[in-house]
Design an enzyme around this catalytic site. Sequence first.
Site, mmCIF file in Angstrom:
data_model
loop_
_atom_site.group_PDB
_atom_site.id
_atom_site.type_symbol
_atom_site.label_atom_id
_atom_site.label_comp_id
_atom_site.label_asym_id
_atom_site.label_seq_id
_atom_site.Cartn_x
_atom_site.Cartn_y
_atom_site.Cartn_z
ATOM 1 N N LEU A 129 62.292 84.328 22.228
ATOM 2 C CA LEU A 129 63.049 84.947 23.502
ATOM 3 C C LEU A 129 62.193 85.236 24.362
ATOM 4 C CD1 LEU A 129 64.609 87.703 21.112
ATOM 5 C CD2 LEU A 129 65.869 85.957 22.097
ATOM 6 N N ASP A 130 62.632 85.514 25.729
ATOM 7 C CA ASP A 130 61.782 85.751 26.892
ATOM 8 C C ASP A 130 60.941 86.986 26.561
ATOM 9 O OD1 ASP A 130 62.918 83.521 27.829
ATOM 10 O OD2 ASP A 130 64.293 84.745 29.116
ATOM 11 N N LYS A 131 59.933 87.165 27.291
ATOM 12 C CA LYS A 131 59.071 88.470 26.861
ATOM 13 C C LYS A 131 59.937 89.714 27.295
ATOM 14 C CE LYS A 131 55.082 90.407 29.305
ATOM 15 N NZ LYS A 131 53.880 90.426 30.413
ATOM 16 N N ARG B 86 69.801 83.616 31.670
ATOM 17 C CA ARG B 86 69.504 84.357 32.654
ATOM 18 C C ARG B 86 69.826 83.143 33.777
ATOM 19 N NH1 ARG B 86 65.929 88.508 31.717
ATOM 20 N NH2 ARG B 86 65.135 88.690 29.449
#
Length: 247
Positions: A113-115, A199
């Site tokens: 997962l992204d930060k 996103r």
Amino acid sequence: CYGYAMNAKFNSRIRLDHLLSQATDLSRKQAKIEIRKKRVSLQGEVVRDPSLLVDSNASIEWQGELIGLPAPLYLMMHKPAGLVCARSDRTQATVMDLLPQDVAERVHIVGRLDKDTTGLLLLTDDGVWSHRVSAPRLGCSKGYIADLAEDLVAGAEQHFAEGMLLRNEQKMTRPAQLERLTSRQVRVVLHEGRYHQVRRMFAALGNRVTALHRQSVGGLELDAQLQPGQWRELSEAEIAAAAAPGN
Ligand code: URA
């Protein structure tokens, strides 16, 4: 995405000398010698071939004692925002920092997962299972709740369902489901995991994701009792559910 056998360990095979060295403090070379010296048996039979492939959960006897690999680990974590999904990072805190060192050394992350993304993160040391859960070809679903900066445009559901061409890519996205919860909050279900995919799909519609939370992987939901930063082991049923299609 295919179902996963309840006893996940049966799915991977390992060389006998590798198993012996992993389960003891013997080096690989010493393990080979022990096998050739007929000191190792499998189900009561002496085995002499170090390259023999055995189930990774097989119990073998070495010098009259039963030995075997520890059972594989399967964890779910409620990933908090602000941590990167990496084994280590020179400057930033990682999700591995939330685990005891001996656990962190064993497991790898299944589908990063992204930060800034929060929610369900899986970790394991079972490579066969992590492949089943994360391989795009097998199509395990991933469910997200996204908050948006702008009102969602009309017809967005259709774009998600038909597939979209993202910037710098040649291949359309796989059909995905978009459900409007409010004008600026949606539930998204993907069947693949491209870089920053959620996103970028909203960016392609002229919108921006301000918060992203993963709720589910396959048929497995994030445990509502887990606070951000907490983790726990999965039950057998959950191990199977993560590798099931979900919705
Ligand atoms: N899509 C994203 O854009 N980010 C994630 O972390 C997961 C899916």
